[in-house]
Motif scaffolding. Sequence first.
Motif, mmCIF file in Angstrom:
data_model
loop_
_atom_site.group_PDB
_atom_site.id
_atom_site.type_symbol
_atom_site.label_atom_id
_atom_site.label_comp_id
_atom_site.label_asym_id
_atom_site.label_seq_id
_atom_site.Cartn_x
_atom_site.Cartn_y
_atom_site.Cartn_z
ATOM 1 N N ARG A 35 0.833 -1.211 0.000
ATOM 2 C CA ARG A 35 0.000 0.000 0.000
ATOM 3 C C ARG A 35 0.862 1.252 0.000
ATOM 4 N NH1 ARG A 35 -4.196 -2.126 3.418
ATOM 5 N NH2 ARG A 35 -2.899 -1.618 5.172
ATOM 6 N N LYS A 36 1.958 1.224 0.791
ATOM 7 C CA LYS A 36 2.833 2.398 0.830
ATOM 8 C C LYS A 36 3.461 2.636 -0.538
ATOM 9 C CE LYS A 36 6.572 4.618 3.242
ATOM 10 N NZ LYS A 36 7.273 4.735 4.492
ATOM 11 N N VAL A 37 3.897 1.581 -1.202
ATOM 12 C CA VAL A 37 4.465 1.728 -2.544
ATOM 13 C C VAL A 37 3.403 2.271 -3.493
ATOM 14 C CG1 VAL A 37 5.426 0.466 -4.509
ATOM 15 C CG2 VAL A 37 6.230 -0.042 -2.211
ATOM 16 N N MET A 38 2.166 1.771 -3.385
ATOM 17 C CA MET A 38 1.086 2.251 -4.258
ATOM 18 C C MET A 38 0.804 3.728 -4.028
ATOM 19 S SD MET A 38 -1.777 -0.745 -4.791
ATOM 20 C CE MET A 38 -3.030 0.282 -4.179
ATOM 21 N N VAL A 39 0.695 4.131 -2.773
ATOM 22 C CA VAL A 39 0.351 5.520 -2.469
ATOM 23 C C VAL A 39 1.480 6.459 -2.881
ATOM 24 C CG1 VAL A 39 -0.102 7.142 -0.584
ATOM 25 C CG2 VAL A 39 -1.314 4.971 -0.669
ATOM 26 N N THR A 40 2.727 6.102 -2.590
ATOM 27 C CA THR A 40 3.827 6.986 -2.976
ATOM 28 C C THR A 40 3.976 7.056 -4.501
ATOM 29 O OG1 THR A 40 5.420 5.186 -2.669
ATOM 30 C CG2 THR A 40 5.128 6.728 -0.833
ATOM 31 N N THR A 41 3.710 5.953 -5.178
ATOM 32 C CA THR A 41 3.736 5.971 -6.644
ATOM 33 C C THR A 41 2.615 6.859 -7.168
ATOM 34 O OG1 THR A 41 4.693 3.758 -6.719
ATOM 35 C CG2 THR A 41 3.606 4.546 -8.722
ATOM 36 N N TYR A 42 1.425 6.715 -6.595
ATOM 37 C CA TYR A 42 0.280 7.532 -7.009
ATOM 38 C C TYR A 42 0.575 9.020 -6.806
ATOM 39 C CZ TYR A 42 -4.125 9.979 -6.345
ATOM 40 O OH TYR A 42 -5.120 10.903 -6.388
ATOM 41 N N ILE A 43 1.122 9.366 -5.662
ATOM 42 C CA ILE A 43 1.411 10.768 -5.369
ATOM 43 C C ILE A 43 2.499 11.302 -6.303
ATOM 44 C CG2 ILE A 43 2.378 12.324 -3.623
ATOM 45 C CD1 ILE A 43 0.819 10.680 -1.536
ATOM 46 N N SER A 44 3.477 10.467 -6.650
ATOM 47 C CA SER A 44 4.559 10.937 -7.509
ATOM 48 C C SER A 44 4.118 11.085 -8.962
ATOM 49 C CB SER A 44 5.755 9.986 -7.438
ATOM 50 O OG SER A 44 5.476 8.771 -8.085
ATOM 51 N N TRP A 45 3.021 10.469 -9.348
ATOM 52 C CA TRP A 45 2.569 10.558 -10.740
ATOM 53 C C TRP A 45 2.184 11.977 -11.142
ATOM 54 C CZ3 TRP A 45 -0.863 5.705 -12.020
ATOM 55 C CH2 TRP A 45 -0.025 4.607 -12.190
ATOM 56 N N TRP A 46 1.883 12.868 -10.205
ATOM 57 C CA TRP A 46 1.501 14.228 -10.581
ATOM 58 C C TRP A 46 2.673 14.959 -11.231
ATOM 59 C CZ3 TRP A 46 3.796 18.721 -8.976
ATOM 60 C CH2 TRP A 46 4.639 18.621 -7.875
ATOM 61 N N ARG A 47 3.895 14.489 -10.974
ATOM 62 C CA ARG A 47 5.063 15.142 -11.563
ATOM 63 C C ARG A 47 5.194 14.846 -13.054
ATOM 64 N NH1 ARG A 47 7.441 12.931 -6.599
ATOM 65 N NH2 ARG A 47 7.468 14.627 -5.109
ATOM 66 N N ARG A 48 4.600 13.729 -13.470
ATOM 67 C CA ARG A 48 4.659 13.380 -14.888
ATOM 68 C C ARG A 48 3.617 14.181 -15.649
ATOM 69 N NH1 ARG A 48 3.954 7.266 -16.059
ATOM 70 N NH2 ARG A 48 2.218 7.514 -14.662
ATOM 71 N N ARG A 49 3.946 14.504 -16.871
ATOM 72 C CA ARG A 49 2.947 15.120 -17.736
ATOM 73 C C ARG A 49 1.984 14.048 -18.180
ATOM 74 N NH1 ARG A 49 3.892 20.293 -19.987
ATOM 75 N NH2 ARG A 49 6.036 20.806 -19.492
ATOM 76 N N TRP A 50 0.734 14.314 -18.027
ATOM 77 C CA TRP A 50 -0.282 13.357 -18.434
ATOM 78 C C TRP A 50 -0.866 13.844 -19.745
ATOM 79 C CZ3 TRP A 50 -1.266 8.629 -16.973
ATOM 80 C CH2 TRP A 50 -2.430 8.027 -17.415
ATOM 81 N N THR A 51 -0.622 13.086 -20.807
ATOM 82 C CA THR A 51 -1.092 13.494 -22.122
ATOM 83 C C THR A 51 -2.196 12.579 -22.631
ATOM 84 O OG1 THR A 51 0.644 12.179 -23.145
ATOM 85 C CG2 THR A 51 1.113 14.523 -22.766
ATOM 86 N N ALA A 52 -2.768 11.815 -21.759
ATOM 87 C CA ALA A 52 -3.826 10.898 -22.166
ATOM 88 C C ALA A 52 -5.152 11.631 -22.275
ATOM 89 C CB ALA A 52 -3.943 9.764 -21.153
ATOM 90 N N GLU A 53 -6.146 10.906 -22.700
ATOM 91 C CA GLU A 53 -7.476 11.488 -22.827
ATOM 92 C C GLU A 53 -8.094 11.690 -21.446
ATOM 93 O OE1 GLU A 53 -9.791 8.953 -25.292
ATOM 94 O OE2 GLU A 53 -8.329 8.985 -26.889
ATOM 95 N N TYR A 54 -8.946 12.675 -21.364
ATOM 96 C CA TYR A 54 -9.675 12.938 -20.133
ATOM 97 C C TYR A 54 -11.168 12.739 -20.399
ATOM 98 C CZ TYR A 54 -5.471 14.930 -18.140
ATOM 99 O OH TYR A 54 -4.202 15.096 -17.663
ATOM 100 N N PRO A 55 -11.888 12.273 -19.413
ATOM 101 C CA PRO A 55 -13.328 12.103 -19.619
ATOM 102 C C PRO A 55 -14.010 13.459 -19.767
ATOM 103 C CG PRO A 55 -12.715 11.598 -17.350
ATOM 104 C CD PRO A 55 -11.448 11.851 -18.108
#
Length: 186
Positions: free
Chosen positions: A75-95
């Motif tokens: 869970r800690k790895v999941m949460v820290t990975t999730y939180i760190s994803w905001w640093r990446r540019r997200w170029t995917a589609e949005y709903p």
Amino acid sequence: MVGVSEVTAMAPTAPGPSFEEYVAARGASLLHTAWLLTGDHHRAEDLVQTALGKTWPRWAHIAVSGEGSYDGYVRKVMVTTYISWWRRRWTAEYPTATLPERPVGSWSSGQGVEAAALDSRRDLMAALAQLPRGQRAVVVLRYFHDLSEAQTAQTLGCSVGTVKSQTSRALATLRTSRALAQEGGV
């Protein structure tokens, strides 16, 4: 001189489940947690896969201090990975803001109840999506996984005071959320 069989006998054995057994037993729960964090099934699958990919090489070295330590580590790895994803540019589609039409069943057939549950779930996910990643992680861990403030702080690697303040801010935001206003608030 020490023989190969003696070295093998001296090697520590990993107590608890193998990695494959753990994933088979807890995969659905991990996916549910990831879905609560991301709000999207496909990103949730990516998050679980990434977290398990980071966890697998360290599996034999995880110190087992109690029944929930494997869950806590993953869970800690999941949460820290999730939180760190905001640093990446997200170029995917949005709903889009407009949802596709859904069939409406009659209340007597029970389909209306299912539609109401889906509406409630959609409203909750919309409200959670308004929260910053840290606050959302705290809410998911505290209220969906029923972790204590200390357990949440340990999982997130922060102080109990930070968990309390993030929880307070998140609940204040959720109380004023338009998505939950029709449900009666938090």
